[in-house]
Design an enzyme around this catalytic site. Sequence first.
Site, PDB file in Angstrom:
ATOM      1  NE  ARG A   1      42.378 -21.012 -18.994  1.00 44.01           N
ATOM      2  CZ  ARG A   1      41.875 -22.151 -18.530  1.00 44.01           C
ATOM      3  NH1 ARG A   1      42.682 -23.126 -18.132  1.00 44.01           N
ATOM      4  NH2 ARG A   1      40.574 -22.363 -18.474  1.00 44.01           N
TER       5      ARG A   1
ATOM      6  NE  ARG B   1      39.668 -29.419 -11.652  1.00 42.48           N
ATOM      7  CZ  ARG B   1      39.481 -28.416 -12.495  1.00 42.48           C
ATOM      8  NH1 ARG B   1      38.964 -27.285 -12.054  1.00 42.48           N
ATOM      9  NH2 ARG B   1      39.781 -28.526 -13.770  1.00 42.48           N
TER      10      ARG B   1
ATOM     11  N   GLY C   1      32.173 -22.582 -16.449  1.00 43.17           N
ATOM     12  CA  GLY C   1      30.891 -23.289 -16.321  1.00 43.17           C
ATOM     13  C   GLY C   1      29.701 -22.353 -16.205  1.00 43.17           C
TER      14      GLY C   1
ATOM     15  CE  LYS D   1      37.244 -29.428 -17.761  1.00 43.79           C
ATOM     16  NZ  LYS D   1      38.282 -28.670 -18.476  1.00 43.79           N
TER      17      LYS D   1
ATOM     18  CG  HIS E   1      34.867 -32.251 -20.762  1.00 39.69           C
ATOM     19  ND1 HIS E   1      34.458 -30.942 -20.892  1.00 39.69           N
ATOM     20  CD2 HIS E   1      36.224 -32.217 -20.848  1.00 39.69           C
ATOM     21  CE1 HIS E   1      35.517 -30.165 -21.037  1.00 39.69           C
ATOM     22  NE2 HIS E   1      36.602 -30.918 -21.012  1.00 39.69           N
TER      23      HIS E   1
ATOM     24  CG  ASN F   1      40.205 -23.916 -21.836  1.00 40.89           C
ATOM     25  OD1 ASN F   1      39.800 -24.864 -21.186  1.00 40.89           O
ATOM     26  ND2 ASN F   1      39.448 -22.864 -22.061  1.00 40.89           N
TER      27      ASN F   1
HETATM   28  P1  ADP Z   1      33.219 -23.260 -19.941  1.00 37.98           P
HETATM   29  O1  ADP Z   1      34.061 -22.408 -20.825  1.00 37.98           O
HETATM   30  O2  ADP Z   1      32.325 -22.455 -19.044  1.00 37.98           O
HETATM   31  O3  ADP Z   1      33.971 -24.331 -19.236  1.00 37.98           O
HETATM   32  P2  ADP Z   1      32.351 -25.204 -21.975  1.00 37.98           P
HETATM   33  O4  ADP Z   1      31.838 -24.785 -23.291  1.00 37.98           O
HETATM   34  O5  ADP Z   1      33.744 -25.728 -21.918  1.00 37.98           O
HETATM   35  O6  ADP Z   1      32.171 -23.998 -20.933  1.00 37.98           O
HETATM   36  O7  ADP Z   1      31.370 -26.299 -21.341  1.00 37.98           O
HETATM   37  C1  ADP Z   1      31.518 -26.731 -20.007  1.00 37.98           C
HETATM   38  C2  ADP Z   1      30.653 -27.942 -19.757  1.00 37.98           C
HETATM   39  O8  ADP Z   1      29.279 -27.632 -20.034  1.00 37.98           O
HETATM   40  C3  ADP Z   1      30.954 -29.137 -20.641  1.00 37.98           C
HETATM   41  O9  ADP Z   1      32.025 -29.919 -20.156  1.00 37.98           O
HETATM   42  C4  ADP Z   1      29.621 -29.867 -20.557  1.00 37.98           C
HETATM   43  O10 ADP Z   1      29.482 -30.522 -19.308  1.00 37.98           O
HETATM   44  C5  ADP Z   1      28.600 -28.758 -20.586  1.00 37.98           C
HETATM   45  N1  ADP Z   1      28.187 -28.473 -21.992  1.00 37.98           N
HETATM   46  C6  ADP Z   1      28.642 -27.478 -22.794  1.00 37.98           C
HETATM   47  N2  ADP Z   1      28.071 -27.555 -24.024  1.00 37.98           N
HETATM   48  C7  ADP Z   1      27.221 -28.608 -23.997  1.00 37.98           C
HETATM   49  C8  ADP Z   1      26.340 -29.226 -24.961  1.00 37.98           C
HETATM   50  N3  ADP Z   1      26.210 -28.762 -26.204  1.00 37.98           N
HETATM   51  N4  ADP Z   1      25.656 -30.330 -24.565  1.00 37.98           N
HETATM   52  C9  ADP Z   1      25.753 -30.840 -23.303  1.00 37.98           C
HETATM   53  N5  ADP Z   1      26.561 -30.303 -22.366  1.00 37.98           N
HETATM   54  C10 ADP Z   1      27.294 -29.203 -22.697  1.00 37.98           C
END
Ligand code: ADP
Length: 446
Positions: free
Chosen positions: A291, A337, A165, A237, A208, A289
């Site tokens: 993993r 969690r 995040g 999350k 998500h 991911n």
């Molecule tokens: P990380 O690898 O840090 O978990 P992610 O790319 O999986 O990052 O994104 C984590 C969260 O960030 C997503 O679940 C969402 O809540 C927010 N997010 C990421 N990209 C976007 C986007 N393009 N628009 C809105 N929210 C986003």
Amino acid sequence: MFKKVLIANRGEIALRIHRACKEMGIQTVAIHSTADENAMHVRLADEAVCIGPPSPAESYLNKAAILTAANITGADAIHPGVGFLSENAEFAEMVVEHGHTWIGPSPAHLRMMGDKIEAKEAAKRLGIPVVPGSDGGVDSEEDALRLAKEIGFPLIIKAASGGGGRGMKVANSINEVAEAYNICRTEAKVAFGDDAVYMERYLGEPRHIEVQLIADGQGGCVHLWERDCSVQRRHQKVIEEAPSPALDQAAREKIGKTVTDAMVEMGYASAGTIEFLYERGEFFFIEMNTRLQVEHPISEMICGVDLVREQIRVAAGHKLSFKQEDIKLNGHSIECRVTAEHPETFMPSPGKICDYHAPGGLGVRVDSHLYTGYSIPPYYDSLVSKLIVHGDSREECLKRLDRALGEYVIGGIQTTIPLHQKLIHEEAFKSGDYDIHWLEKLMGLK
Ligand code: ADP
């Protein structure tokens, strides 16, 4: 099959892996820092090796120390768990070079999906829809400004090596782009040692939704339906559920097939998750991911599959023990969690557990390393327990969760149990009508 597996992790996930190994008749080796010598996985493992001081850099991220532990204990394979070195391609290569099996995907796939820019390009090539944005990295402030006008607002600038995040900045207008771009690059360099960033549209009210899959690299690839992880704080999350209240059966079958077709084409082997944002009936890939994930148990609950066991089998060269048509979607599952944090301020609350009583009964699963007398060290992630419930319907699941949260006693520290109790009684949560911004809005943070 392996005779001995070294678990290169700690906490509840180390215990989870230990349990799968034991049921498969595999001996386990725990590694631990000096701060974790009394940890549950250390107590239960067949052998334990202290690999260094509390700081993760000197222990759970210390590749040489972990490999030495594998060598002296004669472990056949290394399971990296979640976080730490689990997505580190260099470590995966070293594991293999030292004669052990890596329980995870190939280093090439770890590398490809570990760089979010490359991952997005791969997803596009494989026919997976992505969030519209810059094609590749954005190397200069001028490019950022030019691309921002094409993408439109709001937009999000993301670190290619980001995770957990972190490494994301939102810009709401052209005036905010230069600053957001420069801050994101600087922070990415400090946090991840890589200042590559990219840009994409910032979706206003997405959910998500992620698809769990497992593949054997021998043509077998099965998805275990989806998880909805929209209840988030700081992009992390908090509660997950499976299946998603937002999808119907046709939509979940379609996205499941898109994902498994792509993974077969890629030749992927091991467990993995493709994460999407889902808005107005459309899926947009954000990352993969490579993993196991923290929230994997809810997929296990609705599918009746032991994912860790399957992951170990696949790493040992076996084909998947089931086909797509064997995977029925049975009922509903939710995971809370529970972290060692104040439920309102989120101040970390490590310390000694003076009283511990985990809930039980039909459909209740607790994945936790806690016990009475255990001291939570202050050096690591604050996750201390995952409360997972299963019910025939979402409604039954919610009632069971309420009952289980009410039974849960973790004395001596602050935990987020009261927050979970509050959230599951919110109308939006009860009706399944929430998006990724819901929790922060509810907490007055947005
Ligand atoms: P990380 O690898 O840090 O978990 P992610 O790319 O999986 O990052 O994104 C984590 C969260 O960030 C997503 O679940 C969402 O809540 C927010 N997010 C990421 N990209 C976007 C986007 N393009 N628009 C809105 N929210 C986003």
